[in-house]
Design a protein around this motif. Structure first.
Motif, mmCIF file in Angstrom:
data_model
loop_
_atom_site.group_PDB
_atom_site.id
_atom_site.type_symbol
_atom_site.label_atom_id
_atom_site.label_comp_id
_atom_site.label_asym_id
_atom_site.label_seq_id
_atom_site.Cartn_x
_atom_site.Cartn_y
_atom_site.Cartn_z
ATOM 1 N N LEU A 137 0.860 -1.186 0.000
ATOM 2 C CA LEU A 137 0.000 0.000 0.000
ATOM 3 C C LEU A 137 0.893 1.231 0.000
ATOM 4 N N PHE A 138 0.644 2.122 -0.958
ATOM 5 C CA PHE A 138 1.398 3.376 -1.070
ATOM 6 C C PHE A 138 0.457 4.559 -0.865
ATOM 7 N N GLY A 139 1.029 5.660 -0.391
ATOM 8 C CA GLY A 139 0.262 6.871 -0.144
ATOM 9 C C GLY A 139 0.117 7.730 -1.377
ATOM 10 N N PRO A 140 -0.575 8.868 -1.260
ATOM 11 C CA PRO A 140 -0.847 9.761 -2.397
ATOM 12 C C PRO A 140 0.397 10.335 -3.063
ATOM 13 N N ASP A 141 1.493 10.406 -2.321
ATOM 14 C CA ASP A 141 2.745 10.901 -2.899
ATOM 15 C C ASP A 141 3.643 9.765 -3.376
ATOM 16 N N GLY A 142 3.103 8.557 -3.404
ATOM 17 C CA GLY A 142 3.882 7.402 -3.835
ATOM 18 C C GLY A 142 4.760 6.830 -2.747
ATOM 19 N N GLU A 143 4.517 7.265 -1.498
ATOM 20 C CA GLU A 143 5.344 6.789 -0.386
ATOM 21 C C GLU A 143 4.831 5.444 0.138
ATOM 22 N N PRO A 144 5.735 4.510 0.466
ATOM 23 C CA PRO A 144 5.296 3.218 0.993
ATOM 24 C C PRO A 144 4.698 3.365 2.384
ATOM 25 N N LEU A 145 3.552 2.716 2.599
ATOM 26 C CA LEU A 145 2.877 2.789 3.897
ATOM 27 C C LEU A 145 2.883 1.457 4.624
ATOM 28 N N ALA A 146 2.408 0.400 3.965
ATOM 29 C CA ALA A 146 2.238 -0.878 4.663
ATOM 30 C C ALA A 146 2.125 -2.014 3.656
ATOM 31 N N MET A 147 2.208 -3.242 4.188
ATOM 32 C CA MET A 147 1.918 -4.437 3.410
ATOM 33 C C MET A 147 0.528 -4.911 3.822
ATOM 34 N N LEU A 148 -0.340 -5.161 2.865
ATOM 35 C CA LEU A 148 -1.683 -5.618 3.184
ATOM 36 C C LEU A 148 -1.632 -7.105 3.545
ATOM 37 N N PRO A 149 -2.236 -7.488 4.681
ATOM 38 C CA PRO A 149 -2.131 -8.870 5.174
ATOM 39 C C PRO A 149 -3.088 -9.824 4.465
ATOM 40 N N THR A 150 -2.840 -10.079 3.187
ATOM 41 C CA THR A 150 -3.721 -10.970 2.432
ATOM 42 C C THR A 150 -3.724 -12.384 3.004
ATOM 43 N N ASP A 151 -2.644 -12.772 3.667
ATOM 44 C CA ASP A 151 -2.587 -14.114 4.258
ATOM 45 C C ASP A 151 -3.585 -14.273 5.403
ATOM 46 N N GLU A 152 -4.082 -13.144 5.937
ATOM 47 C CA GLU A 152 -5.037 -13.183 7.046
ATOM 48 C C GLU A 152 -6.480 -12.998 6.578
ATOM 49 N N GLY A 153 -6.677 -12.805 5.284
ATOM 50 C CA GLY A 153 -8.028 -12.689 4.754
ATOM 51 C C GLY A 153 -8.459 -11.258 4.457
ATOM 52 N N ALA A 154 -9.628 -11.161 3.822
ATOM 53 C CA ALA A 154 -10.137 -9.867 3.360
ATOM 54 C C ALA A 154 -10.408 -8.895 4.500
ATOM 55 N N GLU A 155 -10.928 -9.403 5.625
ATOM 56 C CA GLU A 155 -11.248 -8.515 6.746
ATOM 57 C C GLU A 155 -9.991 -7.832 7.278
ATOM 58 N N ALA A 156 -8.888 -8.575 7.314
ATOM 59 C CA ALA A 156 -7.626 -7.995 7.784
ATOM 60 C C ALA A 156 -7.133 -6.932 6.815
ATOM 61 N N VAL A 157 -7.353 -7.145 5.524
ATOM 62 C CA VAL A 157 -6.985 -6.144 4.515
ATOM 63 C C VAL A 157 -7.798 -4.866 4.730
ATOM 64 N N THR A 158 -9.096 -5.024 4.943
ATOM 65 C CA THR A 158 -9.955 -3.865 5.196
ATOM 66 C C THR A 158 -9.477 -3.085 6.419
ATOM 67 N N ALA A 159 -9.165 -3.815 7.487
ATOM 68 C CA ALA A 159 -8.699 -3.173 8.725
ATOM 69 C C ALA A 159 -7.408 -2.401 8.494
ATOM 70 N N GLU A 160 -6.513 -2.941 7.664
ATOM 71 C CA GLU A 160 -5.248 -2.257 7.391
ATOM 72 C C GLU A 160 -5.490 -0.994 6.573
ATOM 73 N N LEU A 161 -6.394 -1.055 5.623
ATOM 74 C CA LEU A 161 -6.735 0.139 4.834
ATOM 75 C C LEU A 161 -7.323 1.220 5.732
ATOM 76 N N GLU A 162 -8.147 0.807 6.688
ATOM 77 C CA GLU A 162 -8.755 1.772 7.605
ATOM 78 C C GLU A 162 -7.712 2.504 8.433
ATOM 79 N N LYS A 163 -6.587 1.860 8.679
ATOM 80 C CA LYS A 163 -5.527 2.484 9.490
ATOM 81 C C LYS A 163 -4.844 3.619 8.743
ATOM 82 N N TRP A 164 -4.641 3.459 7.439
ATOM 83 C CA TRP A 164 -3.717 4.354 6.734
ATOM 84 C C TRP A 164 -4.349 5.215 5.657
ATOM 85 N N VAL A 165 -5.553 4.900 5.193
ATOM 86 C CA VAL A 165 -6.184 5.694 4.132
ATOM 87 C C VAL A 165 -7.104 6.736 4.777
#
Length: 199
Positions: A170-198
């Motif tokens: 996951l990268f930010g609006p300026d192209g800066e790296p923010l996080a790795m989305l935890p796809t190994d933990e499922g879709a809900e974990a991905v949603t939770a990670e997006l909620e943290k940084w977007v």
């Protein structure tokens, strides 16, 4: 003790508890990939056959995954979970969800034609953009994005596997790296990670 003194004391206690709660609030954590040397400008060929550059998405958050459409298991699972997590995020936060551009970079240009990429990406999210490039372009972009890939030996019938890093960044609006989305933990974990940084 009269009523006025009791009310005054209770007010002091409440004020003290609020102050204590404020002290115990942890400030927002810094994104896990903040400051990492991941990402950078590139130009590849999109699924519509036109040139696509990293800077085309300036101002948007971006998810980036390196894979290939003929992948028998890992790529479809990772992509499905990442895009299902994004869809759930979009449902809860339509305006913020619209600020995220998902990208799929194929490291198998010999087989991943524009048609193959379009069919693959359309299966997972209407806004997922597939792209690929020459070996030289892919070597450069995988190096920039801390990813690796290796083309396996051809098997009977001409098929082959491609080894690759399976991280969804996951990268930010300026192209800066923010996080790795935890796809190994499922879709809900991905949603939770997006909620943290977007935001």
């Amino acid at each position: 003790m009269n009523r006025q003194t009791m009310l005054h004391n209770r007010t002091l206690v409440i004020a003290g508890l609020l102050a204590l709660a404020a002290c115990n609030q942890t400030p927002p954590a810094e994104p896990p990939l903040a400051g990492a040397a991941i990402g950078g400008d590139f130009t590849l060929t999109g699924e519509d056959g036109k040139q696509v550059s990293w800077e085309d998405f300036d101002g948007k958050y971006r998810t980036v995954y390196f894979g290939y459409t003929y992948c028998p298991d890992v790529c479809p699972v990772d992509t499905q979970r990442a895009m299902a997590g994004l869809k759930a995020f979009e449902k809860e936060n339509p305006a913020l969800g619209a600020k995220i551009q998902p990208l799929f970079i194929s490291i198998d240009p010999d087989r991943d034609t524009p048609q193959a990429l379009t069919e693959f990406t359309d299966n997972f999210h209407p806004r997922l953009i597939g792209m690929t490039g020459t070996k030289e372009q892919l070597d450069k972009v995988t190096d920039q994005f801390a990813a690796t890939y290796s083309i396996g030996e051809k098997q009977e019938g001409g098929g082959y596997l491609v080894g690759h890093t399976n991280i969804t960044y996951l990268f930010g609006p300026d192209g800066e790296p923010l996080a790795m989305l935890p796809t190994d933990e499922g879709a809900e974990a991905v949603t939770a990670e997006l909620e943290k940084w977007v935001h």
